[in-house]
Write an enzyme that holds these catalytic residues in place. Structure first.
Site, PDB file in Angstrom:
ATOM      1  N   HIS A 186       0.836  -1.207   0.000  1.00 34.95           N
ATOM      2  CA  HIS A 186       0.000   0.000   0.000  1.00 34.95           C
ATOM      3  C   HIS A 186       0.874   1.261   0.000  1.00 34.95           C
ATOM      4  O   HIS A 186       0.662   2.181  -0.807  1.00 34.95           O
ATOM      5  CB  HIS A 186      -0.899  -0.059   1.241  1.00 34.95           C
ATOM      6  CG  HIS A 186      -1.779   1.117   1.477  1.00 34.95           C
ATOM      7  ND1 HIS A 186      -3.150   1.062   1.312  1.00 34.95           N
ATOM      8  CD2 HIS A 186      -1.507   2.386   1.893  1.00 34.95           C
ATOM      9  CE1 HIS A 186      -3.666   2.257   1.607  1.00 34.95           C
ATOM     10  NE2 HIS A 186      -2.697   3.073   1.959  1.00 34.95           N
ATOM     11  N   GLU A 187       1.852   1.297   0.879  1.00 36.79           N
ATOM     12  CA  GLU A 187       2.702   2.497   0.957  1.00 36.79           C
ATOM     13  C   GLU A 187       3.539   2.665  -0.307  1.00 36.79           C
ATOM     14  O   GLU A 187       3.743   3.784  -0.773  1.00 36.79           O
ATOM     15  CB  GLU A 187       3.603   2.446   2.198  1.00 36.79           C
ATOM     16  CG  GLU A 187       2.880   2.397   3.530  1.00 36.79           C
ATOM     17  CD  GLU A 187       1.847   3.484   3.726  1.00 36.79           C
ATOM     18  OE1 GLU A 187       1.983   4.566   3.128  1.00 36.79           O
ATOM     19  OE2 GLU A 187       0.884   3.233   4.467  1.00 36.79           O
ATOM     20  N   HIS A 190       1.495   4.389  -2.812  1.00 33.47           N
ATOM     21  CA  HIS A 190       1.537   5.855  -2.677  1.00 33.47           C
ATOM     22  C   HIS A 190       2.854   6.404  -3.241  1.00 33.47           C
ATOM     23  O   HIS A 190       2.871   7.409  -3.945  1.00 33.47           O
ATOM     24  CB  HIS A 190       1.460   6.275  -1.201  1.00 33.47           C
ATOM     25  CG  HIS A 190       0.117   6.123  -0.553  1.00 33.47           C
ATOM     26  ND1 HIS A 190      -1.061   6.546  -1.132  1.00 33.47           N
ATOM     27  CD2 HIS A 190      -0.225   5.619   0.664  1.00 33.47           C
ATOM     28  CE1 HIS A 190      -2.065   6.311  -0.296  1.00 33.47           C
ATOM     29  NE2 HIS A 190      -1.591   5.740   0.800  1.00 33.47           N
TER      30      HIS A 190
HETATM   31  N1  ARG Z   1      -3.455   3.311   6.510  1.00 34.57           N
HETATM   32  C1  ARG Z   1      -2.133   3.236   6.020  1.00 34.57           C
HETATM   33  C2  ARG Z   1      -1.893   4.338   4.967  1.00 34.57           C
HETATM   34  O1  ARG Z   1      -2.788   4.747   4.294  1.00 34.57           O
HETATM   35  C3  ARG Z   1      -1.923   1.878   5.479  1.00 34.57           C
HETATM   36  C4  ARG Z   1      -3.126   1.022   5.479  1.00 34.57           C
HETATM   37  C5  ARG Z   1      -2.701  -0.325   5.123  1.00 34.57           C
HETATM   38  N2  ARG Z   1      -3.793  -1.241   5.217  1.00 34.57           N
HETATM   39  C6  ARG Z   1      -3.582  -2.540   5.311  1.00 34.57           C
HETATM   40  N3  ARG Z   1      -4.563  -3.375   5.309  1.00 34.57           N
HETATM   41  N4  ARG Z   1      -2.391  -3.005   5.371  1.00 34.57           N
HETATM   42  O2  ARG Z   1      -0.813   4.828   4.729  1.00 34.57           O
HETATM   43 ZN    ZN Z   2      -2.593   5.074   2.484  1.00 35.59          ZN
END
Ligand code: ARG
Ligand code: ZN
Ligand code: CA
Length: 277
Positions: A186-187, A190
Site C-alpha cells: 500500500h505504501e 503511494h
Molecule cells: N493506513 C495506512 C496508509 O494509508 C496503510 C493502510 C494499510 N492497510 C492494510 N490493510 N495493510 O498509509
Molecule cells: Zn494510504
C-alpha cells in the site's frame, strides 16, 4: 502545508481496531492534484513507457533494544509481495542484504509523520532517493501502520522521500490483521503515485483512476461484495480487494490496469532517476 487525514473522517467508520487510524500519508492538496493531472496529460504523447524496470530497495531498520529487528526472511517476503503486486506495472523489486542498515535509537524508533525524528533519521540513513526506494521500519507513534511520500514531492524534498513502515506490519509481524506485508505494498503504491481508492469520496474524480469504482469512504475488515454498499454509482461495487483501500491484509490482492498505467506514468514523470540505476 500538508493535509492530514483527520479523525473526523474516521469517526464515521464505526468500529476500528488499534490500527484503524493507520494511515498518515498526507492527502494531496487540490492544487497538487491538479498539477499532477495537468503534467500527466501534457506529457503523455512525448513519453515512452518502460517495458521492464528494476527498483532497488534500501532497507533501514530503526530498532529499540530487541524491538524492530526485522529478519532476512521478512525482507525477502516483503520484496516478493511487492513483486507480485506490481508485476502488472512491469516493476521488479530487488535488494541486497549487504546494504541493510540497523540503527538503535529510541526517539527515532517512535517517530511520527512530519516529526523532527523522521527528518533526522532519514537524513542519516537515506540513500540517494532519486535512484532507490528507501524503506524505513520502526515502532512509530502509536496507532500508525505507515506512511509514504508521493512522487511529485521528490524533487522538493529528496531527504524525506521513501516509505516508513510499522515494523510489526511486515510479513510475520504482530500487527494482525495487518501483518502480512500489505501495508508495504500500500505504501509503495503511494510512493509510486497512487491515491486511496476512496480519495475524494463521491466528489469529482476521486482517485483519478477510471477503473476503480468511486466509493464514499474506506472499507475495513473483510467486506463481502454484497456488503460493499458504499460505491457512489448504483450497480457498481467498491474496490474491496484493492491494495489502495483499507481492508485487512488478507483481503488485499488487486491493482487495476489503470492504476498500473498511472504508476508507470508517474515514474516517467517524477522518478526518472530509477531508470538509470
Ligand atoms: N493506513 C495506512 C496508509 O494509508 C496503510 C493502510 C494499510 N492497510 C492494510 N490493510 N495493510 O498509509
Ligand atoms: Zn494510504
Ligand atoms: Ca476511481
Amino acid at each position: 502545508m500538508a493535509f492530514f487525514i483527520n479523525d473526523k473522517e474516521f469517526e464515521n467508520q464505526g468500529e476500528f481496531t488499534k490500527y484503524g487510524r493507520g494511515c498518515a500519508t498526507k492527502i494531496p492538496t487540490p492544487i497538487e492534484i491538479l498539477r499532477v493531472d495537468e503534467e500527466i496529460s501534457s506529457n503523455k504523447s512525448r513519453r515512452s513507457l518502460f517495458s521492464q524496470l528494476s527498483i532497488e530497495v534500501r532497507f533501514h531498520h530503526v530498532t529499540y533494544g530487541a524491538k524492530g529487528l526485522i529478519t532476512k526472511s521478512q525482507r525477502k517476503k516483503q520484496i516478493d509481495l511487492l513483486n507480485q503486486a506490481f508485476a502488472g506495472a512491469n516493476l521488479k523489486f530487488k535488494y541486497s542484504e549487504s546494504k541493510v542498515q540497523f540503527i538503535d535509537n529510541q526517539s527515532w524508533y517512535f517517530m511520527g509523520h512530519g516529526s523532527a525524528a523522521e527528518r533526522e533519521a532519514k537524513t542519516l540513513l537515506g540513500t540517494d532517493s532519486k535512484r532507490y526506494l528507501n524503506f524505513y521500519t520502526g515502532g512509530l507513534v502509536s496507532g500508525l501502520l505507515g506512511w509514504a511520500t508521493f512522487p511529485f514531492d521528490l524533487s522538493g524534498d529528496p531527504i524525506l522521500d521513501g516509505v516508513v513502515m510499522l515494523d510489526e506490519s511486515l510479513p510475520g509481524g504482530d500487527a494482525a490483521p495487518y501483518n502480512l506485508g500489505m501495508t508495504g505494498v500500500h505504501e509503495v503504491g503511494h510512493w509510486l503515485g497512487l491515491y486511496h481508492t476512496f480519495q475524494g469520496g463521491c466528489d469529482g474524480i476521486g482517485d483519478h483512476v477510471h477503473d476503480t469504482p468511486a466509493h464514499s469512504a474506506a472499507n475495513y475488515g473483510k467486506p463481502q461484495l454484497d456488503q460493499a454498499h458504499n460505491a457512489c454509482i448504483v450497480g457498481e461495487n467498491a474496490p474491496i480487494n484493492n491494495y489502495m483501500n483499507y481492508v485487512d491484509d488478507e483481503w488485499m490482492n488487486e491493482l487495476t490496469p489503470e492504476q498500473e498505467a498511472r504508476v508507470k506514468e508517474q515514474i516517467m514523470m517524477y522518478r526518472t532517476g530509477l531508470l538509470n540505476t
